[in-house]
Every structure is written in structure tokens, then in C-alpha cells.
Scaffold this motif. Structure first.
Motif, short mmCIF file in Angstrom:
data_model
loop_
_atom_site.label_atom_id
_atom_site.label_comp_id
_atom_site.label_asym_id
_atom_site.label_seq_id
_atom_site.Cartn_x
_atom_site.Cartn_y
_atom_site.Cartn_z
N THR A 543 38.52 66.48 17.08
CA THR A 543 38.21 66.46 15.87
C THR A 543 36.62 65.24 15.22
N GLN A 544 36.28 64.27 16.00
CA GLN A 544 35.19 63.32 16.03
C GLN A 544 33.96 63.89 16.93
N PRO A 545 32.74 63.79 16.34
CA PRO A 545 31.49 65.19 16.59
C PRO A 545 30.96 63.89 16.76
N VAL A 546 30.02 64.20 17.78
CA VAL A 546 28.41 62.45 18.31
C VAL A 546 28.20 63.93 18.23
N CYS A 547 26.97 62.90 17.00
CA CYS A 547 25.71 63.70 16.17
C CYS A 547 24.73 63.68 17.54
N PHE A 548 24.00 64.68 18.24
CA PHE A 548 22.36 64.89 19.14
C PHE A 548 21.40 64.86 17.88
N GLN A 549 20.34 65.06 18.18
CA GLN A 549 19.24 64.57 17.58
C GLN A 549 17.87 65.92 18.16
N VAL A 550 18.08 66.59 17.07
CA VAL A 550 17.04 67.90 17.98
C VAL A 550 15.94 67.79 17.66
N TYR A 551 14.79 68.38 18.04
CA TYR A 551 13.84 67.79 18.16
C TYR A 551 12.77 68.65 17.87
N ALA A 552 11.59 68.64 17.15
CA ALA A 552 10.55 69.68 17.38
C ALA A 552 9.83 69.56 17.83
N VAL A 553 8.94 71.07 17.93
CA VAL A 553 8.23 70.82 19.17
C VAL A 553 7.19 71.39 18.33
N LYS A 554 5.67 71.22 18.26
CA LYS A 554 5.02 72.58 18.29
C LYS A 554 4.11 72.66 19.20
N VAL A 555 2.98 73.74 19.46
CA VAL A 555 2.63 73.67 21.08
C VAL A 555 1.29 74.54 20.79
N PHE A 556 0.18 73.85 21.25
CA PHE A 556 -1.45 74.78 20.91
C PHE A 556 -1.85 74.83 22.23
N PHE A 557 -2.31 76.22 22.13
CA PHE A 557 -2.46 77.05 23.61
C PHE A 557 -4.24 76.84 23.63
N ASN A 558 -4.53 77.16 24.79
CA ASN A 558 -5.99 76.71 25.03
C ASN A 558 -6.93 78.22 24.55
N ASP A 559 -6.25 79.17 24.21
CA ASP A 559 -6.73 80.11 23.39
C ASP A 559 -7.60 80.08 22.13
N PRO A 560 -8.05 80.18 21.37
CA PRO A 560 -8.44 79.55 20.25
C PRO A 560 -7.42 80.59 19.11
N ALA A 561 -7.53 81.63 19.97
CA ALA A 561 -7.03 82.82 18.84
C ALA A 561 -5.60 82.62 18.76
N GLN A 562 -4.72 82.19 19.53
CA GLN A 562 -3.66 82.49 19.58
C GLN A 562 -3.13 80.98 18.70
N GLU A 563 -1.61 81.50 18.05
CA GLU A 563 -1.54 80.83 17.22
C GLU A 563 -0.81 80.03 17.68
N PRO A 564 -0.19 78.18 17.35
CA PRO A 564 0.45 77.71 17.52
C PRO A 564 2.32 78.05 17.72
N ALA A 565 2.69 77.56 18.56
CA ALA A 565 4.04 77.75 18.52
C ALA A 565 4.62 76.64 18.38
N GLU A 566 6.39 76.73 17.40
CA GLU A 566 6.75 76.07 16.96
C GLU A 566 8.38 76.65 17.43
N ASP A 567 8.85 74.92 17.88
CA ASP A 567 10.23 75.78 18.65
C ASP A 567 10.81 73.81 18.27
N VAL A 568 12.34 74.03 19.13
CA VAL A 568 12.95 72.51 18.97
C VAL A 568 13.31 72.76 20.47
N PHE A 569 13.65 71.42 20.28
CA PHE A 569 15.00 71.27 22.44
C PHE A 569 15.67 69.88 21.51
N LEU A 570 16.76 70.22 22.81
CA LEU A 570 17.98 69.05 22.32
C LEU A 570 18.42 68.13 24.03
N THR A 571 17.60 68.13 24.78
CA THR A 571 17.80 67.98 26.19
C THR A 571 16.99 66.97 25.96
#
Length: 751
Positions: A543-571
Motif C-alpha cells: 500500500t506504500q507508493p514510490v513515485c517516479f517522475q515522468v519526463y516529457a520529450v519534444k523531438v524536432f526532425f531535420n525535415d522542416p515540413a515534419q511536425e515535432p513529436a511529443e512523447d514521455v519516458f520513465l526510465t
């Protein structure tokens, strides 16, 4: 075996548990984690020995307190409480000793004081109304209908079929199905009646006659006496102990009088089995599968729904469709789906206000509605589905929206969290990365329209499982192949909580081993289902939680026409130089590599973490071949809300004879970081060691702590009215800012 030998045997088993916590147990590593299970199974075979085990555990607790062996206290307490819940009857003297010990823990720091307070409250209820802990556990886990205690629980076991072998998945499906055998609602209600009556009357209860009477009854009569027992226990908290016992004794004699009297003698205390909880096993094949299962847990579909249409209905199922008429969302609604076209001619004839007569020209200029295609509503969108679970038991039905101003809506009854979903993740860090994605998506849905949050208590659990050869070999990253590298979260939890290490982390190798063993003739017996029993114990007692921070990622590509991608990771986030380039680009890179060395030129901008917690922006330019960000610290004493970044930097060394290069490891700690390729040469980004979550042709990546979506929404609302405010004001300053993923353990982090 006489009582002295039996007591010595139980004491040896308990001491073996303590030696295992110290890492000094002589047993093989593959057998670790089974000592607690075998101890409880031995008591289940002879429940009359429960009092002896409780007495031994109390003595060991007092001994651990005197000797300052604090790491023994929480495992001994969990073992004691699990025994006490399943015991047929425990004397008041023993319960009082345990209760007094739990009160002493209130003077210690967390998690000792937290667990001590929780168990002290439970023991107080058990001493007032014996059998209450067992009764509540069975009612909630089996979802038995009970007005005095209307809570429901369910364990959802999720496994990624591309990360676990087919043999493990099949073994888990077999075990979870076998655990539900012979556990009908009628049987569980009989268990509650017999256990509660025996806990109150002790030796004065003829358990054999009581069981025989219940077996001969109709299901309706069993349900009647079940409701009587539940009402007596739940209302017994405000009554004297004698009144509570007298009421249950009256129910006991009424049950016996309803059937012919038997001639069986009193057999002493007899144990009542604790049914396995409601466990469902799921192969995680869809991104939003977790959310769909939680919705169906709160709003089960009617039996008339066609199974073939279920998947299609869920695919088109949006949260607005669920709660368009739920009273809890009236105050936080951003937009409303209306069936009113806004055209006056479409209003019904019996409107609340008469239509004002108008001229013929105005009549002709009005819009006219054309015929449209009528969509057949799915079962999930039907009004009956919405009204079936839109309010809690006892609450008023959702009021209709007031069309005209001046008529305030009827106040809605407050919702209660009557449902508890226990999500157990089987696998390594890669499935936890998927969980972080699903959790972030769920929080965003709840911010847009709160539906699950007011009704559902969500708990997360993690059981590490690693197989040598997953189904898809391409999914195994060459940088993370060992158990320690793939199970960093489980390793951290094991260092922080020794009881998690003994009972859960050891399953990493036991589960694959049991899955490949040939089936035995007793495979169908519930008592032999080790994996299911451990999952049930973990979900019940952790019943005792250990809280882990979730991190946000924003990815930019070399193709200017391609929209940036947003994701998250934990580890982990890993970057590598991309090698799949054109022939011309490859020749240019080879020429440049001969001059500047391997790798690519990067600009790293980050906010340095210092002891004073003051922001310090730094920017460095370097040449690198790889970069790894670790969110899980190697030591439990380190900051859990911090990224450890390891950069492999290439240093050029000029000699008289030739030019050489050396690799240097740079380490830094930060919470916010941005990496940009200055020469526009792309690199790849892999999240949570999962090659399925790899981004290619990346030239810029930004990482920061993921913000709680509700915090972002509230802050944006506040900024509309306070344009010049730079700090959090009003309600925002009291809301959690970061998105944290809680994973339950037995003790949390022991300092």
C-alpha cells in the motif's frame, strides 16, 4: 507433531525469513521468495495454528524493536496482518499486543508511522467487530452486492506479448483462470458467513453444522443471511462487543434452526479459505487498452451487447460520450454536445416560452433543416449505459440540464470512489514505459473531462519478468540486455524495500522457470498456484507508493515540413548517431570524420542541479557519439526527481606523428536539457529501451519534467485573468505540478 515441535518449526521458518532479508539465507537464489508463501500455506493447512504464528511474530517484532532491527519490522507486520486476516479466531490479548506495538510505531519516521497507523486502525475495527477485515476483503474483491459496504476491487494483470514468451503468457492465463474455479458468489457468501460467525463465537460455533445448513439452503436464503451478517458487522462498530456477539449468535441459531439438526460434535476452530481475488489477464496490444478496461470496470456493458461489436464500439468510444449526462462534470465542462440545432423552427411545440409571431418575410428567411443520416447508437453510447453507472449507489439520478436561465439545477450527490483497480504490470522497464504513456494519456483525458478520477481509486504494481529470447528479437536493444539494465525500476524498488526484493523481485526468474515446467496432476488446484497467490498477496498488502517522475520529450526532425513529436519516458532516453545516410552524405561525413573524429557536433543546454536548488543555465558544445539519460538513480539515497546524463565526448589529440581521438565520459545532473545537432546531421532517439519507440532523423530534442495536465489547464485559466503574473497564484500553487507515476511496494522508501 506436538505443540512444542510445531512451535519450534514455525519459529525456524520465521527466522529463515529474517535471514533472507539480510541476504544470509543458505537456500539457492532461485528458491528465494518462496519462504513466506510456504509459511502461509502451512498455516492454511492447519488454521488452528494461526494463534501460535501470531504470538511468535509479536515476540519477533518486540525483539526487533529492542535490538533496533528496523528492517525486520515492516515484513513481520505484513506477515502478521495477513495471518490475522485469514485466522479463524484470535484472542483479544494477542490483538491488544499487536495494537499496542502499532501505536509505538507512530513515533518513528515514515513509512513506519504510516503503516503503523493503518494497521492500528484495522486492528481497532477487528477487535470491535471480529471478522470485519476478512469480510471486507472478500466483499470488495468478489464484488458482492452489499449496501453497508459497496466497494469493489479488481486486479488487472497486463503483459506485453512482444516482450514475454508465449509459454509465460499461456501459463499466466491458465493460472488466472484456475484461480477463479469454484468461486461463485454463493460460495464466497458462505465463506463470509462462516468466518464471521466463528470469529465472534470462537469455540461456541459448530462450524460443521453451520456449513451443512448453508449448503442445503437456496441461493436466495444464503444471500439473505449474508446481508444480515454484513449488516451486523458493519453496524457493530458503534455497538458494544457483547451486543455485537449476541446479534451474530442470534443469526447463527436462526441459520441452524432452518435445517434439520445434525449430530456432529463441535470440532473446534476450523479455517475458512480466503478466496482468490478477481484477477483478469490482458495482453497489452492497443495503446488505449488500459483506459478501455477501466471504463468497462466502472460501466460494465449489458449482456445484450454483441461481442463482435464490442471492439468497434470501444474504438469509437470517447470520454465525452460516457459522461455527457454525468452530474460530476457540470462544473468543469468546457464544451457541450447539444442536440439542439439552434434553429427556432426545430423547437418543440410545447416550449417553455411561446414563440413570438414574426412577419412572413422573416419566416421565409429562416433556415430549414434537411434530412440527414441517422446513426445507430452503440451500446456504449446508449442512455441506459450512461444511467447505469453514472452515479454512485444511493445518489440521485443526474438532473436534466436547465434550458432557460433562472432555474438552478438540483444539487447532485457527491461521488465516492467505490471502485479500486489494481494494475499489475508484468515485464521489464519497457512495459513501464508504455504504462507512463498510458498514464499520461489518461490524465489528459481526465483533465478534459473528469470521469474516472471521482469514481476510481487507481493503484499500480510492478512484477519484473525477463525472458532470454522475446518473441521479436529486434526489440532487444544492444545497450540493454541484462536483467539489471532492463529492470532498473525493480532494482531500485528492491534496494529501497527489502520485502519487495524477497517476494517480488525474485519472481523475475521464478516465473519463466515455472512457465516451462511440465504441468502436474494438481495443476488445477488453487492451492498450487504460486504465481497467482503471490500476485494476490502483493496487491493486498503493498500500500506504500514510490513515485517516479515522468519526463516529457519534444523531438524536432531535420525535415522542416515534419511536425515535432511529443512523447514521455520513465526510465531512459538514449541518442545515437544515425548511420543510414545517402552515399553523398556518407562521403562528406567520412571526410569530416577524418578531421574532427567520430560522432557529431552537439550543443547541450541544460539547467544544472545544485544543492541550493537555484537555477543555473549552462551551455556546452562538444563532439559526441552517444548520450544516455537515466531517470532511475543507481542508489536509493540519490534524488529520484533528477536526470543523470552520460555523454560520450570525443577529444582530439594532436601528436607530432599523427592525429588521434579518445572518448571521455561526461556526467551531469539536470532536470531540463536540450540537445541540438549543430551540423544538421541527424541522430536517433530511443525511449525506455524500447526499439519500437525510436525516432529517426532527429536534429533537436528537448527534455523536461512532464507537467500534470490538470496543473497546466488551471494555470492557463489563471493566466487569462492575470496576464502579468509570473508565479503560480490562486488554486494553482496548491496543485501538484509534476506528473508522478506511483508504483506500490510494501514499505515505500525506507530511509
Amino acid at each position: 507433531m506436538d505443540s512444542t515441535e510445531l512451535e519450534s518449526d514455525i519459529l525456524r521458518r520465521v527466522r529463515a525469513l529474517l535471514r533472507e532479508l539480510d541476504g544470509h539465507h543458505p537456500a539457492c537464489q532461485s528458491d528465494r521468495g518462496m519462504l513466506r508463501w510456504t509459511l502461509h500455506k502451512k498455516i492454511d493447512q492447519n488454521p488452528s495454528n494461526s494463534s501460535m504464528l501470531v504470538r511468535i511474530l509479536v515476540k519477533e517484532l518486540e525483539r526487533a524493536e529492542r535490538g533496533d532491527f528496523r528492517h525486520y519490522i515492516i515484513p513481520l507486520l505484513h506477515t502478521l496482518m495477513y495471518t490475522l486476516i485469514k485466522a479463524p479466531c484470535i484472542s483479544d490479548e494477542l490483538c491488544s499486543r499487536v495494537y499496542d506495538f502499532c501505536k509505538k510505531l507512530l513515533t518513528l519516521p515514515k513509512p513506519f508511522c504510516t503503516i503503523g497507523l493503518d494497521y492500528a486502525i484495522r486492528l481497532k475495527m477487528e477487535m470491535t467487530a471480529p471478522g470485519m477485515l476478512y469480510q471486507r476483503m472478500v466483499i470488495s474483491e468478489q464484488s458482492l452486492k452489499s449496501d453497508p459496504y459497496p466497494y469493489q476491487e479488481k486486479i488487472f494483470v497486463f503483459a506485453d506479448p512482444e516482450l514475454l514468451s508465449e509459454a509465460i503468457c499461456n501459463a499466466l492465463v491458465t493460472d488466472t483462470e484456475a484461480a477463479q474455479v469454484s468461486q461463485s458468489p454463493r460460495v464466497c457468501m458462505c465463506y463470509v458467513i462462516t468466518h464471521t460467525v466463528q470469529a465472534a463465537l470462537a469455540e461456541g460455533c459448530d462450524i460443521h453444522s453451520l456449513q451443512a445448513s448453508l449448503q442445503g439452503m437456496a441461493t436466495g436464503d444464503v444471500e439473505h443471511w449474508f446481508q444480515q451478517v454484513v449488516s451486523a458487522v458493519e453496524c457493530g462498530g458503534s455497538a458494544e462487543r457483547g451486543q455485537h456477539t449476541a446479534r451474530l449468535e442470534g443469526i447463527y441459531h436462526s441459520i441452524l434452526s432452518s435445517s434439520p439438526a445434525g449430530d456432529s460434535p463441535l470440532g473446534g476452530l476450523q479455517g475458512t479459505p480466503l478466496p482468490n481475488p478477481n484477477i483478469s489477464f490482458h495482453l497489452w496490444t492497443e495503446d488505449d487498452q488500459l483506459w478501455k478496461e477501466l471504463v468497462l470496470f466502472i460501466h460494465p456493458l449489458s449482456q445484450s451487447c454483441e461481442p463482435d461489436c464490442l471492439s468497434q464500439d470501444l474504438d469509437n468510444f470517447e470520454i465525452q460520450d460516457i459522461i455527457s449526462e454525468c452530474e460530476c462534470c457540470e462544473q468543469t465542462r468546457f464544451s457541450m454536445l447539444s442536440t439542439d440545432s439552434g434553429i427556432e423552427r426545430d423547437l418543440p411545440a410545447a416550449a417553455e416560452e411561446p414563440l413570438v409571431p414574426c412577419s412572413a418575410e422573416a419566416e421565409q428567411s429562416r433556415l430549414h433543416r434537411k434530412g440527414g443520416i441517422k446513426k445507430k447508437p452503440s451500446p456504449l453510447e446508449s442512455v441506459a449505459f450512461l444511467q447505469a453507472g453514472g452515479s454512485s449507489p444511493g445518489a440521485k439520478p443526474p438532473p436534466k440540464l436547465q434550458r432557460r436561465a433562472g432555474a438552478p439545477p438540483e444539487p447532485a450527490a457527491p461521488l465516492q470512489r467505490l471502485h479500486t483497480a489494481r494494475i499489475v504490470l508484468l515485464g521489464d522497464d519497457r512495459i513501464l514505459g508504455r504504462l507512463a504513456q498510458a498514464f499520461h494519456s489518461l490524465r489528459k483525458r481526465e483533465t478534459r473531462r473528469a470521469f474516472l478520477t471521482p469514481r476510481l481509486n487507481l493503484q499500480f504494481y510492478h512484477i519484473p519478468v525477463v525472458t532470454g529470447q522475446p518473441n521479436t528479437s529486434a526489440l532487444v536493444d544492444h545497450t540493454a540486455t541484462s536483467h539489471g539494465e532492463l529492470c532498473e525500476v525493480a532494482e531500485y524498488l528492491s534496494r529501497a524495500d527489502p520485502w519487495y526484493e524477497s517476494n517480488i523481485n525474485t519472481l523475475c526468474h521464478i516465473i519463466p522457470k515455472l512457465a516451462t515446467m511440465p504441468s502436474s496432476p494438481s495443476k488445477h488446484l488453487v492451492t498450487d498456484l504460486f504465481i497467482t497467490d503471490v500476485i494476490a498477496y502483493y496487491a493486498r498488502m503493498a500500500t506504500q507508493p514510490v513515485c517516479f517522475q515522468v519526463y516529457a520529450v519534444k523531438v524536432f526532425f531535420n525535415d522542416p515540413a515534419q511536425e515535432p513529436a511529443e512523447d514521455v519516458f520513465l526510465t531512459e532516453l538514449c541518442t545515437q548517431v544515425q548511420d543510414s545516410l545517402s552515399h553523398r552524405e556518407l562521403n562528406m561525413i567520412k571526410k569530416k570524420t577524418n578531421l574532427d573524429g567520430p560522432g557529431i557536433d552537439l550543443t547541450v543546454t541544460y539547467r544544472k542541479v545544485v544543492v541550493s536548488d537555484r537555477a543555473k543555465e549552462l551551455a556546452v558544445s562538444l563532439r559526441s557519439t552517444a548520450l544516455v539519460m537515466k531517470a532511475i538513480p543507481a542508489d536509493e539515497a540519490e534524488d529520484l526527481m533528477c536526470l543523470s546524463v552520460n555523454i560520450t565526448e570525443i577529444i582530439r589529440i594532436n601528436n607530432l606523428s599523427r592525429r588521434s581521438f579518445s572518448a571521455v565520459a561526461n556526467k551531469l545532473k539536470t532536470r531540463n536539457i536540450a540537445i541540438r545537432s549543430t551540423e544538421q546531421r541527424p541522430f536517433t532517439v530511443c525511449l525506455d529501451k524500447d526499439s519500437r519507440r525510436t525516432y529517426r532523423n532527429v536534429i533537436n530534442v528537448e527534455v523536461s519534467p512532464c507537467l500534470e495536465p490538470s496543473y497546466c489547464l488551471q494555470k492557463s485559466r489563471t493566466m487569462k485573468f492575470n496576464l502579468h503574473e509570473t508565479e503560480d497564484v490562486g488554486l494553482v500553487k496548491y496543485m501538484p505540478k509534476s506528473l508522478l507515476l506511483p508504483i506500490n511496494t510494501f514499505a515505500g522508501v525506507i530511509q
